[in-house]
Design a protein around this motif. Structure first.
Motif, PDB file in Angstrom:
ATOM      1  N   VAL A  54       0.955  -1.248  -0.006  1.00 23.97           N
ATOM      2  CA  VAL A  54      -0.057   0.047   0.038  1.00 23.97           C
ATOM      3  C   VAL A  54       0.935   1.371   0.080  1.00 23.97           C
ATOM      4  O   VAL A  54       0.623   1.936  -0.606  1.00 23.97           O
ATOM      5  CB  VAL A  54      -1.029   0.066   1.244  1.00 23.97           C
ATOM      6  N   PRO A  55       1.940   1.525   0.797  1.00 25.14           N
ATOM      7  CA  PRO A  55       2.636   2.547   0.804  1.00 25.14           C
ATOM      8  C   PRO A  55       3.318   2.625  -0.517  1.00 25.14           C
ATOM      9  O   PRO A  55       3.528   3.817  -1.171  1.00 25.14           O
ATOM     10  CB  PRO A  55       3.764   2.276   2.019  1.00 25.14           C
ATOM     11  N   GLN A  60       3.899   5.099  -5.945  1.00 20.50           N
ATOM     12  CA  GLN A  60       3.897   5.264  -7.415  1.00 20.50           C
ATOM     13  C   GLN A  60       2.555   5.795  -7.946  1.00 20.50           C
ATOM     14  O   GLN A  60       2.747   6.519  -9.014  1.00 20.50           O
ATOM     15  CB  GLN A  60       3.590   3.525  -7.727  1.00 20.50           C
ATOM     16  N   VAL A  61       1.333   5.805  -7.457  1.00 18.04           N
ATOM     17  CA  VAL A  61       0.470   6.645  -8.086  1.00 18.04           C
ATOM     18  C   VAL A  61       0.621   8.228  -7.915  1.00 18.04           C
ATOM     19  O   VAL A  61       0.289   8.856  -8.982  1.00 18.04           O
ATOM     20  CB  VAL A  61      -1.030   6.312  -7.268  1.00 18.04           C
ATOM     21  N   ILE A  62       1.536   8.688  -6.672  1.00 13.23           N
ATOM     22  CA  ILE A  62       1.624  10.198  -6.593  1.00 13.23           C
ATOM     23  C   ILE A  62       2.486  10.307  -8.004  1.00 13.23           C
ATOM     24  O   ILE A  62       2.444  11.570  -8.452  1.00 13.23           O
ATOM     25  CB  ILE A  62       1.851  10.339  -5.421  1.00 13.23           C
ATOM     26  N   ASP A  63       3.518   9.752  -7.993  1.00 17.82           N
ATOM     27  CA  ASP A  63       4.714  10.220  -8.969  1.00 17.82           C
ATOM     28  C   ASP A  63       4.345   9.668 -10.402  1.00 17.82           C
ATOM     29  O   ASP A  63       4.881  10.480 -11.075  1.00 17.82           O
ATOM     30  CB  ASP A  63       6.105   9.264  -8.338  1.00 17.82           C
ATOM     31  N   GLY A  64       3.940   8.646 -10.495  1.00 17.71           N
ATOM     32  CA  GLY A  64       3.542   8.086 -12.004  1.00 17.71           C
ATOM     33  C   GLY A  64       2.389   8.190 -12.525  1.00 17.71           C
ATOM     34  O   GLY A  64       2.144   8.572 -13.607  1.00 17.71           O
ATOM     35  N   CYS A  80      -2.874  -0.568  -9.727  1.00 16.61           N
ATOM     36  CA  CYS A  80      -3.732  -1.130  -8.596  1.00 16.61           C
ATOM     37  C   CYS A  80      -3.822  -2.521  -8.845  1.00 16.61           C
ATOM     38  O   CYS A  80      -4.014  -3.405  -7.740  1.00 16.61           O
ATOM     39  CB  CYS A  80      -4.972  -0.393  -8.469  1.00 16.61           C
ATOM     40  N   ALA A  81      -4.021  -3.082 -10.028  1.00 17.31           N
ATOM     41  CA  ALA A  81      -4.521  -4.575 -10.351  1.00 17.31           C
ATOM     42  C   ALA A  81      -3.131  -5.438 -10.090  1.00 17.31           C
ATOM     43  O   ALA A  81      -3.031  -6.309  -9.224  1.00 17.31           O
ATOM     44  CB  ALA A  81      -4.521  -4.820 -11.849  1.00 17.31           C
ATOM     45  N   ALA A  82      -1.837  -4.805 -10.154  1.00 13.83           N
ATOM     46  CA  ALA A  82      -0.619  -5.436  -9.934  1.00 13.83           C
ATOM     47  C   ALA A  82      -0.400  -5.628  -8.303  1.00 13.83           C
ATOM     48  O   ALA A  82      -0.083  -6.770  -7.744  1.00 13.83           O
ATOM     49  CB  ALA A  82       0.654  -4.805 -10.577  1.00 13.83           C
ATOM     50  N   ALA A  83      -0.841  -4.519  -7.649  1.00 14.33           N
ATOM     51  CA  ALA A  83      -0.800  -4.505  -6.401  1.00 14.33           C
ATOM     52  C   ALA A  83      -1.831  -5.544  -5.649  1.00 14.33           C
ATOM     53  O   ALA A  83      -1.512  -6.145  -4.665  1.00 14.33           O
ATOM     54  CB  ALA A  83      -1.066  -3.005  -5.826  1.00 14.33           C
ATOM     55  N   ALA A  84      -2.936  -5.737  -6.260  1.00  3.03           N
ATOM     56  CA  ALA A  84      -3.897  -6.578  -5.772  1.00  3.03           C
ATOM     57  C   ALA A  84      -3.459  -7.903  -6.098  1.00  3.03           C
ATOM     58  O   ALA A  84      -3.674  -8.784  -5.081  1.00  3.03           O
ATOM     59  CB  ALA A  84      -5.308  -6.208  -6.512  1.00  3.03           C
ATOM     60  N   ILE A  85      -2.849  -8.447  -6.997  1.00  2.45           N
ATOM     61  CA  ILE A  85      -2.078  -9.512  -7.248  1.00  2.45           C
ATOM     62  C   ILE A  85      -1.169  -9.953  -6.216  1.00  2.45           C
ATOM     63  O   ILE A  85      -1.158 -11.146  -5.614  1.00  2.45           O
ATOM     64  CB  ILE A  85      -1.493  -9.559  -8.515  1.00  2.45           C
ATOM     65  N   VAL A  86      -0.455  -9.030  -5.948  1.00  8.15           N
ATOM     66  CA  VAL A  86       0.709  -9.407  -4.914  1.00  8.15           C
ATOM     67  C   VAL A  86       0.083  -9.398  -3.517  1.00  8.15           C
ATOM     68  O   VAL A  86       0.595 -10.194  -2.820  1.00  8.15           O
ATOM     69  CB  VAL A  86       1.732  -7.985  -4.841  1.00  8.15           C
ATOM     70  N   ILE A  87      -0.792  -8.623  -3.324  1.00  8.44           N
ATOM     71  CA  ILE A  87      -1.595  -8.586  -1.837  1.00  8.44           C
ATOM     72  C   ILE A  87      -2.318 -10.146  -1.775  1.00  8.44           C
ATOM     73  O   ILE A  87      -2.205 -10.824  -0.606  1.00  8.44           O
ATOM     74  CB  ILE A  87      -2.793  -7.580  -1.916  1.00  8.44           C
ATOM     75  N   ALA A  88      -3.037 -10.442  -2.790  1.00  5.29           N
ATOM     76  CA  ALA A  88      -3.386 -11.859  -2.868  1.00  5.29           C
ATOM     77  C   ALA A  88      -2.548 -13.020  -2.617  1.00  5.29           C
ATOM     78  O   ALA A  88      -2.687 -13.981  -2.063  1.00  5.29           O
ATOM     79  CB  ALA A  88      -4.347 -12.168  -4.219  1.00  5.29           C
ATOM     80  N   ALA A  89      -1.224 -12.755  -3.253  1.00  3.26           N
ATOM     81  CA  ALA A  89      -0.313 -13.867  -3.321  1.00  3.26           C
ATOM     82  C   ALA A  89       0.169 -13.858  -1.694  1.00  3.26           C
ATOM     83  O   ALA A  89       0.551 -14.876  -1.196  1.00  3.26           O
ATOM     84  CB  ALA A  89       0.759 -13.733  -4.169  1.00  3.26           C
ATOM     85  N   SER A  90       0.414 -12.697  -1.285  1.00  5.03           N
ATOM     86  CA  SER A  90       1.036 -12.295   0.030  1.00  5.03           C
ATOM     87  C   SER A  90       0.097 -12.996   1.077  1.00  5.03           C
ATOM     88  O   SER A  90       0.123 -13.585   2.059  1.00  5.03           O
ATOM     89  CB  SER A  90       1.333 -11.062   0.421  1.00  5.03           C
ATOM     90  N   PHE A 301       4.268   6.671   5.218  1.00  2.00           N
ATOM     91  CA  PHE A 301       3.702   5.601   5.662  1.00  2.00           C
ATOM     92  C   PHE A 301       4.266   4.238   5.963  1.00  2.00           C
ATOM     93  O   PHE A 301       3.921   3.559   6.950  1.00  2.00           O
ATOM     94  CB  PHE A 301       2.631   4.950   4.151  1.00  2.00           C
ATOM     95  N   LEU A 302       5.404   3.977   5.317  1.00  2.00           N
ATOM     96  CA  LEU A 302       6.494   2.890   5.756  1.00  2.00           C
ATOM     97  C   LEU A 302       6.957   3.211   7.364  1.00  2.00           C
ATOM     98  O   LEU A 302       7.130   2.014   7.665  1.00  2.00           O
ATOM     99  CB  LEU A 302       7.604   3.043   4.637  1.00  2.00           C
TER     100      LEU A 302
END
Length: 606
Positions: A54-55, A60-64, A80-90, A301-302
């Protein structure tokens, strides 16, 4: 460095590493506790990515996602989709880590609990003499329970939060090494504070566990002795002692809680300092030189993600001290030497009737208090030599403390002699396997212990495969079948806790019947001293004669009428065998036995 300085440093170093050594020993005792921890931690590390994503996504959203006044919707959605995949795998990895850790912890505690049960069962009677039962019960209940609670929450939190802090620290260093060093450096003193408090926490919880064992022993004694206390009207002193134990336990627990209470606010204070320092340094540096607005926001956030586990860590450390204290006490029981050691190459007892022999046997109990100047207590037996032919019925006679019970215990191999040799069937007992010995030799104690089961259930402790037919045959041989048939449910009659549903005489009958179920070749009887009604006493005497008929029998005789019926009388005095012979011969000799018998006749006639 002075000797005084060395003396001060050494205990501190010992306390510092005591917890780690205790945990290492616990893992060696129960290997399942440490099995597969590396893979479990790796899965927990992958699971921690969900908290870091999430952080990173915000950065990435702010800068890119926002450039030159344009919102790049497609790029944001793909990120966001890539982040969702990483979160699901985690999440999948995290679930696997939690399941592995919980399963291995329960397997390890199961193994530890079983090993502790078995070890307590194998402890010598000498160890049981020194360790009160309540303390042993505390080891297998409350102390193991503290470990269960720790692994159910504390151990899991420790691993997951540790993985999260490691992952967050790596990402922070990747973003901006200077701000990362500020965050790590500001929060580092917290760990020094925790280390300083650790030694005091260990000592406080160790003391609290000790007070808890004393409390359990006092409560156990109070509950077990309710009938006696009520009959004597003497409950007040024991209640005062129990209240004192409750107060000491509460004071010890409060002191440990007060020390632990310093941990949580210290974590909150250091968290505030760390965030303030990161914000201040980031503001002073400003943007540029690789530090973007998105990375600044993401870093904040980190920082929070890194500090979140610290507050939980303080609670985990608090709980870990309780678990380590409990584990140390469990390992203390496991370090207690067990009873007489099993022979490396056991010898079989010969078939048929068995003789008993003692050759120059001396036995001394270990000192009750290691701080006493003497290295050992006075011997309970001194240079005893005797031969008991197979199938002979002998009676042990002597004043209290003369060594009668000790001699019987040595023949039963509840302990090994300090010097000399005990032989059964011509074989040194040190070379006989315990399982084989228990099949051939049976002890009926003075106060028989019955388990909270039926009469049949208690008989099956001696003969697990016994059916009602074999039980009835045994009861008929001992002349007590009519008594069994008169009971409300026969062999299915419940005996109650410790046999409380039966009278003292009836408990003795069940104990004699249980002893007969194995058809032993050697019988050791510690005659009961409690009075029973004349009818039951007659029945018990008849059962004793039937049970000892044709068997080598050693009876500790408290009533000299029992000694008069024996084939041979052994008289002990201050640990020595002073007289040996038939009842009539010893009376004619006019020695110690004749004097005791005369005193007994006068007492019974009064």
């Amino acid at each position: 460095m002075s000797m005084e300085g060395e003396g001060r440093v050494a205990p501190q170093a010992a306390r510092r590493f005591a917890a780690a050594r205790t945990i290492q020993r616990g893992v060696r005792v129960a290997p399942a506790l440490g099995a597969g921890l590396a893979l479990t931690f790796a899965l927990a590390l992958v699971g921690a990515l969900a908290r870091v994503v999430v952080p990173v996504l915000i950065q990435q959203v702010i800068d890119g996602g926002f450039r030159d006044g344009e919102v790049r919707v497609g790029w944001i959605l793909r990120t966001c989709a890539a982040a969702a995949i990483v979160i699901a795998a985690s999440a999948v990895a995290l679930r696997a880590a939690v399941r592995r850790l919980g399963t291995q912890a329960e397997r390890g505690l199961y193994a530890l609990r079983v090993r502790l049960y078995e070890h307590i069962h194998r402890l010598s009677l000498e160890s049981h003499r020194e360790e009160r039962r309540g303390a042993l019960v505390s080891r297998v209940t409350s102390d193991i329970e503290t470990l269960t609670m720790f692994f159910a929450w504390g151990g899991l939190t420790f691993m997951l939060d540790g993985a999260l802090m490691l992952a967050v620290a790596a990402v922070m260093l990747a973003y901006d090494w200077m701000l990362a060093l500020v965050a790590l450096g500001t929060s580092a003193p917290l760990f020094l504070v925790l280390r300083r408090l650790q030694a005091r926490l260990v000592a406080a919880y160790e003391h609290a566990r000790g007070r808890n064992a004393v409390l359990l022993a006092a409560v156990s004694e109070l509950v077990a002795g309710t009938e006696t206390l009520r009959a004597a009207g003497a409950h007040a002193p024991l209640l005062r002692r129990t209240r004192h134990a409750v107060r000491e336990r509460a004071d010890a627990q409060i002191r440990a809680g007060v020390i632990g209470a310093f941990l949580f606010p210290s974590g909150e204070v250091f968290a505030a300092f760390t965030v303030t320092a990161v914000v201040a340094v980031g503001a002073l540096r400003g943007l540029g030189d690789g530090l973007t607005a998105g990375s600044m926001v993401g870093f904040y956030f980190l920082t929070y993600r890194f500090l979140e586990p610290i507050a939980e860590f303080t609670e985990v450390v608090d709980q870990a001290q309780t678990a380590v204290a409990g584990l140390r006490r469990v390992l203390g029981v496991l370090d207690t030497p067990v009873g007489p050691p099993a022979p490396a190459s056991p010898s079989a007892l010969p078939a048929g009737p068995l003789s008993v022999g003692l050759h120059e046997v001396t036995f001394a109990y270990a000192p009750r208090d290691a701080l006493v100047g003497d290295s050992e207590e006075q011997p309970a037996l001194r240079d005893v030599t005797l031969e008991i032919p197979a199938r002979q019925h002998v009676a042990l006679v002597g004043e209290s403390g003369s060594g009668k019970t000790t001699l019987a215990r040595l023949v039963a191999r509840f302990a090994d002699p300090t010097a000399g040799t005990v032989l059964v069937g011509g074989v040194n007992l040190r070379r006989v396997d315990n399982v084989s010995l228990r099949r051939r030799l049976v002890v009926v104690p003075q106060e028989p212990f019955l388990f909270a089961d039926t009469i049949a259930g208690n008989l099956r402790f001696a003969s697990p495969d016994a059916g009602e037919r074999s039980m009835r045959d045994a009861a008929e041989r001992l002349g007590m079948l009519d008594w069994i048939d008169e009971l409300p449910s026969g062999f299915a009659t419940p005996v109650g806790q410790r046999g409380a549903a039966l009278s003292a005489g009836e408990r003795q009958l069940v104990a004699l019947l249980r002893a007969s179920m194995t058809s032993p070749d050697v019988l050791i009887l510690d005659e009961a001293t409690s009075a029973v009604d004349p009818l039951l006493e007659t029945r018990i005497a008849a059962a004793l004669r039937a049970l000892s008929d044709g068997r080598t029998t050693i009876a500790i005789a408290h009533r000299l009428s029992t000694a008069a019926r024996a084939d041979r009388v052994l008289v002990l005095h201050e640990g020595r065998l002073v007289e040996d012979g038939r009842h009539e011969d010893l009376l004619a000799r006019g020695g110690t036995y004749a004097r005791m018998y005369g005193q007994w006749l006068d007492a019974t006639a009064a």
